[in-house]
Motif scaffolding. Structure first.
Motif, PDB file in Angstrom:
ATOM      1  N   ASP A  40       0.824  -1.201   0.000  1.00  0.00           N
ATOM      2  CA  ASP A  40       0.000   0.000   0.000  1.00  0.00           C
ATOM      3  C   ASP A  40       0.862   1.256   0.000  1.00  0.00           C
ATOM      4  OD1 ASP A  40      -2.441   1.444   0.109  1.00  0.00           O
ATOM      5  OD2 ASP A  40      -2.183   1.717   2.253  1.00  0.00           O
ATOM      6  N   ALA A  41       1.911   1.280   0.811  1.00  0.00           N
ATOM      7  CA  ALA A  41       2.780   2.454   0.891  1.00  0.00           C
ATOM      8  C   ALA A  41       3.559   2.670  -0.398  1.00  0.00           C
ATOM      9  CB  ALA A  41       3.741   2.314   2.068  1.00  0.00           C
ATOM     10  N   VAL A 199      -9.206  13.725 -15.121  1.00  0.00           N
ATOM     11  CA  VAL A 199      -8.644  14.559 -14.057  1.00  0.00           C
ATOM     12  C   VAL A 199      -8.577  13.790 -12.746  1.00  0.00           C
ATOM     13  CG1 VAL A 199      -8.942  16.665 -12.703  1.00  0.00           C
ATOM     14  CG2 VAL A 199      -9.407  16.684 -15.160  1.00  0.00           C
ATOM     15  N   THR A 200      -9.658  13.110 -12.384  1.00  0.00           N
ATOM     16  CA  THR A 200      -9.666  12.310 -11.149  1.00  0.00           C
ATOM     17  C   THR A 200      -8.602  11.222 -11.208  1.00  0.00           C
ATOM     18  OG1 THR A 200     -12.042  12.705 -10.953  1.00  0.00           O
ATOM     19  CG2 THR A 200     -11.121  10.933  -9.624  1.00  0.00           C
ATOM     20  N   TRP A 201      -8.480  10.627 -12.377  1.00  0.00           N
ATOM     21  CA  TRP A 201      -7.458   9.590 -12.584  1.00  0.00           C
ATOM     22  C   TRP A 201      -6.067  10.168 -12.357  1.00  0.00           C
ATOM     23  CZ3 TRP A 201      -6.147   7.439 -18.107  1.00  0.00           C
ATOM     24  CH2 TRP A 201      -5.281   6.342 -17.993  1.00  0.00           C
ATOM     25  N   ALA A 202      -5.807  11.330 -12.932  1.00  0.00           N
ATOM     26  CA  ALA A 202      -4.491  11.958 -12.786  1.00  0.00           C
ATOM     27  C   ALA A 202      -4.232  12.385 -11.343  1.00  0.00           C
ATOM     28  CB  ALA A 202      -4.370  13.159 -13.723  1.00  0.00           C
ATOM     29  N   GLU A 203      -5.249  12.859 -10.649  1.00  0.00           N
ATOM     30  CA  GLU A 203      -5.069  13.223  -9.240  1.00  0.00           C
ATOM     31  C   GLU A 203      -4.644  12.006  -8.427  1.00  0.00           C
ATOM     32  OE1 GLU A 203      -8.396  15.211  -7.516  1.00  0.00           O
ATOM     33  OE2 GLU A 203      -8.312  16.915  -8.894  1.00  0.00           O
ATOM     34  N   PHE A 204      -5.271  10.880  -8.700  1.00  0.00           N
ATOM     35  CA  PHE A 204      -4.871   9.646  -8.016  1.00  0.00           C
ATOM     36  C   PHE A 204      -3.419   9.295  -8.310  1.00  0.00           C
ATOM     37  CE2 PHE A 204      -3.993   5.154  -8.876  1.00  0.00           C
ATOM     38  CZ  PHE A 204      -4.045   4.639  -7.588  1.00  0.00           C
ATOM     39  N   LEU A 205      -3.037   9.322  -9.586  1.00  0.00           N
ATOM     40  CA  LEU A 205      -1.678   8.940  -9.963  1.00  0.00           C
ATOM     41  C   LEU A 205      -0.646   9.860  -9.322  1.00  0.00           C
ATOM     42  CD1 LEU A 205      -2.334   8.186 -13.738  1.00  0.00           C
ATOM     43  CD2 LEU A 205      -1.819   6.494 -11.967  1.00  0.00           C
ATOM     44  N   LEU A 206      -0.916  11.156  -9.304  1.00  0.00           N
ATOM     45  CA  LEU A 206       0.034  12.112  -8.737  1.00  0.00           C
ATOM     46  C   LEU A 206       0.173  11.934  -7.229  1.00  0.00           C
ATOM     47  CD1 LEU A 206      -0.904  15.353 -10.733  1.00  0.00           C
ATOM     48  CD2 LEU A 206       1.100  13.893 -11.074  1.00  0.00           C
ATOM     49  N   THR A 207      -0.935  11.812  -6.526  1.00  0.00           N
ATOM     50  CA  THR A 207      -0.851  11.676  -5.068  1.00  0.00           C
ATOM     51  C   THR A 207      -0.279  10.316  -4.672  1.00  0.00           C
ATOM     52  OG1 THR A 207      -3.196  11.023  -5.005  1.00  0.00           O
ATOM     53  CG2 THR A 207      -2.670  13.333  -4.564  1.00  0.00           C
ATOM     54  N   ARG A 208      -0.580   9.298  -5.465  1.00  0.00           N
ATOM     55  CA  ARG A 208       0.000   7.972  -5.192  1.00  0.00           C
ATOM     56  C   ARG A 208       1.524   8.037  -5.262  1.00  0.00           C
ATOM     57  NH1 ARG A 208      -0.521   3.871  -2.143  1.00  0.00           N
ATOM     58  NH2 ARG A 208      -2.353   2.568  -2.439  1.00  0.00           N
ATOM     59  N   MET A 209       2.031   8.715  -6.284  1.00  0.00           N
ATOM     60  CA  MET A 209       3.470   8.817  -6.448  1.00  0.00           C
ATOM     61  C   MET A 209       4.101   9.715  -5.392  1.00  0.00           C
ATOM     62  SD  MET A 209       4.673   6.838  -8.777  1.00  0.00           S
ATOM     63  CE  MET A 209       6.214   7.539  -9.369  1.00  0.00           C
ATOM     64  N   ASP A 211       3.083  10.067  -2.366  1.00  0.00           N
ATOM     65  CA  ASP A 211       3.119   9.287  -1.130  1.00  0.00           C
ATOM     66  C   ASP A 211       4.237   8.253  -1.145  1.00  0.00           C
ATOM     67  OD1 ASP A 211       0.996  10.709  -0.133  1.00  0.00           O
ATOM     68  OD2 ASP A 211      -0.515   9.217  -0.684  1.00  0.00           O
ATOM     69  N   ALA A 212       4.587   7.751  -2.315  1.00  0.00           N
ATOM     70  CA  ALA A 212       5.656   6.761  -2.425  1.00  0.00           C
ATOM     71  C   ALA A 212       7.040   7.397  -2.496  1.00  0.00           C
ATOM     72  CB  ALA A 212       5.431   5.876  -3.649  1.00  0.00           C
ATOM     73  N   LEU A 213       7.151   8.532  -3.176  1.00  0.00           N
ATOM     74  CA  LEU A 213       8.456   9.183  -3.386  1.00  0.00           C
ATOM     75  C   LEU A 213       8.782  10.224  -2.328  1.00  0.00           C
ATOM     76  CD1 LEU A 213       8.396   9.853  -7.251  1.00  0.00           C
ATOM     77  CD2 LEU A 213       9.173   7.801  -6.040  1.00  0.00           C
ATOM     78  N   GLY A 214       7.769  10.768  -1.688  1.00  0.00           N
ATOM     79  CA  GLY A 214       7.983  11.858  -0.751  1.00  0.00           C
ATOM     80  C   GLY A 214       7.867  13.200  -1.433  1.00  0.00           C
TER      81      GLY A 214
END
Length: 402
Positions: A40-41, A199-209, A211-214
């Motif tokens: 998950d992280a 847009v919602t899809w891109a928001e997910f992808l950006l925040t997911r990354m 959270d993983a990269l800092g």
């Protein structure tokens, strides 16, 4: 730029490593629950068949969960339905709660790829009637055998197409073989399946990354765009620019400076950057580790140029077939070209290479001994040997064989 916060390479490294769970032992805990928290992280864990030392997904998780058991993946996928398989930038285990954000790729694949419709319908009818199947449940026409992935039998090609189109899911694996079933039998009832807009899809992808990269540049945070484009040849791409602006306006992300670059992070992450890093542990990372997958970023943050040379012709290899980057604290200090001889239960390190900037008086020889021994045992090897060391000045007298 007019940023209020500017981060150094050391701060970015520490934030990155903290988010990756690599700064302290068992950051995510122990056992099956910890494996789920790690996936998950990280957002994904790449699945790869290369097993010179261990399968990539096992190796990545062993470095984060000390008592990792491969069966925990089956428990999470088959029994608890907390993870699923699909394509990130490559084949991967993913948190099942994220399922709907992979629907655009599934639909894009289905729209842009042709298949044997009659055979696909027959396979779907069989699964509805008889239950889950594997590719080996279908015989090759005429009893012939394929010669590799480029000569898959028609049923296997159709199964993969149905899987990548989202019409089938991998229920679990038996050995390393996929077991396919209908999504409604695999997905928990609570999981959303509606396709997000661009847009919602891109928001997910950006925040997911994030959270993983800092923290990362827009290019780093949209790293999966190449794989998405391959799947979505006839479908809209994520709208990263609009999504980024939305996230900044909602204060879910904030801008920071790194040299002349603009990076994006969460405000709370800036307060979580470790002030110092322990150097009491050395790790040998998988070439497919999430820390390393973006080679340009690895070079930028760690000053470490890395290439997996198993895909390079042997005469052109510099460090060996399967080099594992060596992580010490917040530094990548070298490479080990390793192989697990499972018959002899012996870990063979063909080459230990130490980065030139690491001075001999700082070389953590005792820690290296300990790390090699632990790494060997974790990969079912009872002994180990280092056949060649490349360092300046020579370091061959600084550690023993196991």
């Amino acid at each position: 730029m007019n940023h209020t916060v500017s981060l150094s390479a050391a701060e970015l490294r520490r934030l990155f490593l903290a988010r990756q769970g690599l700064l302290r032992t068992n950051h995510f805990g122990r056992g099956t629950d910890a494996v789920g928290r790690a996936i998950d992280a990280l957002g994904y864990v790449q699945i790869d068949t290369i097993s010179v030392v261990d399968r990539a997904h096992h190796h990545v998780l062993k470095e984060r969960v000390s008592n990792f058991d491969p069966e925990s993946l089956n428990k999470l996928q088959r029994d608890r339905r907390e993870i699923f398989e699909y394509w990130s930038h490559a084949a991967a285990y993913l948190p099942v709660k994220d399922y709907r954000f992979y629907r655009p790729m599934m639909e894009g694949f289905r729209q842009s790829r042709s298949t044997d419709e009659k055979l696909s319908q027959m396979i779907m009818a069989r699964i509805r009637t008889e239950g889950p199947v594997q590719s080996r449940d279908f015989e090759n026409p005429g009893g012939s055998k394929g010669n590799g992935w480029w000569d898959w039998k028609p049923a296997k090609r159709a199964l993969e197409h149905l899987f990548l189109s989202g019409e089938l899911m991998v229920s679990h694996r038996e050995g390393f073989q996929k077991v396919f079933d209908l999504p409604e039998r695999v997905l928990p009832a609570s999981i959303g399946t509606h396709t997000p807009d661009s847009v919602t899809w891109a928001e997910f992808l950006l925040t997911r990354m994030v959270d993983a990269l800092g923290a990362g540049t827009l290019q780093e945070l949209s790293y999966s765009r190449t794989a998405i484009r391959q799947f979505n040849k006839q479908s809209p791409m994520p709208d990263y620019q609009t999504a980024l602006q939305n996230l900044l306006e909602k204060k879910e992300l904030t801008e920071v400076a790194f040299g002349n670059e603009t990076l994006y992070t969460r405000q709370e992450f800036l307060e979580q950057i470790p002030a110092r890093v322990s150097r009491q542990k050395i790790r040998f990372l998988s070439p497919f580790d999430n820390l390393l997958i973006n080679r340009k970023r690895t070079s930028k943050l760690f000053g470490f140029d890395y290439l997996l040379e198993c895909y390079v012709p042997e005469p052109k290899r510099r460090y060996g077939y399967f080099c594992l980057p060596v992580l010490w604290g917040d530094q990548l200090i070298g490479r080990v070209d390793a192989k697990a001889d499972r018959k002899q239960k012996r870990l063979i390190i063909h080459l230990l290479q130490v980065e030139p900037q690491l001075k001999s008086e700082r070389f953590p020889a005792q820690l290296l001994n300990q790390a090699i021994e632990e790494f060997a045992l974790r990969h079912q090897c009872e002994s180990w040997e280092v056949r060649r060391i490349e360092a300046e000045p020579p370091l061959s007298n600084l550690f023993s064989q196991g």
